[in-house]
Write a protein that holds these residues in place. Structure first.
Motif, PDB file in Angstrom:
ATOM      1  N   GLU A  80       0.447  -1.474   0.092  1.00  0.00           N
ATOM      2  CA  GLU A  80       0.751   0.002  -0.140  1.00  0.00           C
ATOM      3  C   GLU A  80       0.929   1.133   0.441  1.00  0.00           C
ATOM      4  N   ALA A  84       0.306   4.766  -2.564  1.00  0.00           N
ATOM      5  CA  ALA A  84       0.450   5.794  -2.106  1.00  0.00           C
ATOM      6  C   ALA A  84       1.188   6.593  -2.356  1.00  0.00           C
ATOM      7  N   GLU A 325      -1.320   7.478   1.794  1.00  0.00           N
ATOM      8  CA  GLU A 325      -0.906   6.808   2.869  1.00  0.00           C
ATOM      9  C   GLU A 325      -1.998   6.131   3.819  1.00  0.00           C
ATOM     10  N   THR A 328      -4.613   4.769   2.674  1.00  0.00           N
ATOM     11  CA  THR A 328      -4.585   3.588   2.162  1.00  0.00           C
ATOM     12  C   THR A 328      -4.657   2.754   3.428  1.00  0.00           C
ATOM     13  N   ILE A 335      -7.627   2.422  -0.155  1.00  0.00           N
ATOM     14  CA  ILE A 335      -7.345   2.015  -0.459  1.00  0.00           C
ATOM     15  C   ILE A 335      -8.684   2.403  -1.553  1.00  0.00           C
TER      16      ILE A 335
END
Length: 439
Positions: A80, A84, A325, A328, A335
Motif C-alpha cells: 500500500e 500511495a 498513505e 490506505t 485504498i
C-alpha cells in the motif's frame, strides 16, 4: 507471478502508469532541441526516441537496485505504501505537464516514496545517507555540470566552425543532433525505465514474492521498457515547446552541444548508480548552450518557474503521497478511495489541458510570452551574431516597437534566421531615423 495478489497487481499497474507518464513527460529531454531546430519532424523524432527508450531499458539495472533497496528500508513497508507513493508521483507529473514545466519525474517518484514511507513507518524507514549521496547531490550537480559542458562545447563549436559557411555546417550539425538525440533517448531509457523497475521490484519484495536484494525479473524489465516507450511516442508536446522554444532560441550547433553534454552526464551517472533527473540534466544543458552562443540569451522568467517546480517536486509529491498513505492505512475502502481520487484527478487535468491543446502541429510555434527584464538587458549589451548589424534596442511592447517591426519586416530580412535585430529601412528619413525592431 502466480503469487501476486490483487493488491500487488494494482501496484504493478499503477507503477506502469507512472512509467507511461514519465515517458511523455520526459520526451522533451531528447527531442525538444531536435524538433525546435528543424533537424527532424516532430512525429518522426518521438518515434525514434520511443524505440531507443525501449532498447535502453535493457542496458543496466544499477539504478533499479538503488531504488528497490537503497532509498527506503524494505522491512515493514507494505505494498500500500508503494501504491500511495506512485499516486503522488503521477499527479505531480500530470500537473507539471499541464503547466508545460520540465520538472523531474524521478524526484516526483522519490518524493512519493519518502512521503509514503514516513507516513507508514516514521523517519526511520528512510535511508537519509542514500538520499543525500545518490539523489540530492546529483540533483544539484547534474544541471550545473551539463550546463557548463554545453556552454563550453557551444563556444568551441562556434569558434572552430566560425570561418565555415553557415548553411554547410548546419546540415552537418543537424545530422549530429539526430545522433546525439538518439543517445539521449538511449540514456533516458537506461536511467528512467529502471526507476519503475526498481519500484515494481520493491513492491514484489514487500509482498513476499521476491527475496530482498533481488534483481528485477525479466517480465518487469520488458513491461517497464514498453510502458516508457509508449509514453514517449505520444509525446509531451507542452514540455517540448517549453524546452525547445521557451528557454532559449537554439541553432543546430547549440542543439548538438546541449544533447551531447546531457547524454554524457546521464550515461555516466547510470553506470555509477546515481538516480539523477534526466530532465534537470537536459534543461541545464539547453540553458548552457543558450548562453554559449554570442548574442544568445536565456529567458529567465521561464527558467525561474522551472527552478521553482524543481524545488517543489520532492515535498509536493511527498505530501500527496503521505495523504494517500493515510487513507490506505484505513483499509480496503481507503485504498479504493485513493484509486478513485487518482482517476478523478488525472481526468480533471486532462480535461483542462484540452482547452489549449498542444500537439505535433503547433509544437514549434513561438512562445507568446514577452521577454523578461533580465533577458532584455542581456540582449541589449550582448553582441549580435556574426553578420548582423548592431542597432539600438527598442523597449518591447511599445507602439513604436510594434510599428517599426512591421516596417522592418517589409524592408529587408535579417541576415540570420535567429537574428535579434532587424536593419533600419533604407527609405527612413535621415533627420528622424526609425528605431530598430527587436524580436
Amino acid at each position: 507471478m502466480e503469487h501476486i495478489t490483487l493488491l500487488l497487481a494494482i501496484v504493478v499497474v499503477t507503477a506502469l502508469v507512472f512509467d507511461f507518464t514519465n515517458g511523455f513527460h520526459d520526451t522533451a529531454n531528447a527531442m525538444a532541441t531536435t524538433i525546435s531546430t528543424g533537424a527532424m519532424r516532430p512525429k518522426a523524432a518521438v518515434a525514434m526516441s520511443a524505440v531507443l527508450n525501449l532498447v535502453g531499458a535493457f542496458l543496466s539495472v544499477e539504478v533499479a537496485k538503488t531504488i528497490s533497496g537503497g532509498i527506503i528500508n524494505e522491512e515493514g513497508i507494505r505494498p500500500e505504501v508503494i501504491f500511495a507513493a506512485l499516486v503522488g508521483a503521477i499527479l505531480w507529473n500530470l500537473l507539471t505537464w499541464l503547466l508545460g514545466l520540465p520538472s523531474s519525474s524521478s524526484h516526483a517518484l522519490f518524493g512519493g516514496l519518502i512521503g509514503a514511507a514516513v507516513m507508514s513507518a516514521g523517519f526511520s524507514a528512510v535511508n537519509g545517507g542514500t538520499i543525500v549521496t545518490k539523489v540530492l547531490i546529483p540533483a544539484v550537480a547534474a544541471p550545473l555540470v551539463a550546463g557548463l559542458a554545453a556552454l563550453v562545447a557551444t563556444r568551441l563549436t562556434y569558434r572552430i566552425g566560425g570561418t565555415t559557411e553557415n548553411r554547410s555546417t548546419s546540415k552537418g550539425y543537424r545530422a549530429g543532433q539526430i545522433a546525439s538525440a538518439g543517445l539521449v533517448s538511449l540514456a533516458h531509457g537506461t536511467n528512467d525505465a529502471q526507476k519503475t523497475m526498481g519500484v515494481i521490484t520493491l513492491a514484489l519484495v514487500t509482498g513476499g514474492v521476491l527475496a530482498p536484494g533481488s534483481n528485477p525479473p525479466m517480465w518487469v524489465i520488458v513491461s517497464a521498457g514498453v510502458a516508457i516507450a509508449l509514453g514517449t511516442y505520444l509525446g509531451g508536446w507542452r514540455i517540448i515547446r517549453t524546452m525547445g522554444k521557451g528557454l532559449t532560441d537554439l541553432q543546430p550547433q547549440q542543439g548538438f552541444a546541449a544533447q551531447t553534454s546531457a547524454a554524457t552526464v546521464i550515461l555516466a551517472s547510470s553506470n555509477l548508480g546515481f538516480s539523477l533527473s534526466t530532465t534537470q540534466s537536459c534543461s541545464g544543458a539547453v540553458m548552457g548552450a543558450g548562453l554559449g552562443r554570442k548574442g544568445g540569451v536565456v529567458r529567465w522568467s521561464t527558467a525561474t518557474r522551472m527552478f521553482v517546480a524543481w524545488g517543489l517536486t520532492l515535498p509536493a509529491a511527498g505530501l500527496v503521497a503521505a495523504a494517500a498513505e493515510f487513507l490506505t492505512k484505513q483499509g480496503t475502502w481507503g485504498i479504493a478511495a485513493v484509486a478513485v481520487l487518482l482517476v478523478a484527478g488525472s481526468g480533471a487535468i486532462w480535461t483542462v489541458s484540452r482547452r489549449k491543446p498542444v500537439d505535433h502541429t503547433n509544437v514549434t510555434d513561438d512562445e507568446i510570452e514577452p521577454a523578461g527584464v533580465v533577458t532584455t538587458a542581456i540582449a541589449a549589451v550582448s553582441p549580435p551574431p556574426a553578420g548582423v548589424a548592431a542597432t539600438p534596442a527598442t523597449e518591447p511592447g511599445t507602439p513604436d516597437a510594434a510599428s517599426t517591426a512591421s516596417a522592418a519586416s517589409t524592408a529587408a530580412p535579417a541576415t540570420e534566421p535567429d537574428a535579434l535585430t532587424a536593419p533600419v529601412p533604407a527609405q527612413a528619413s535621415e533627420s528622424a531615423p526609425a528605431p530598430a525592431a527587436t524580436v
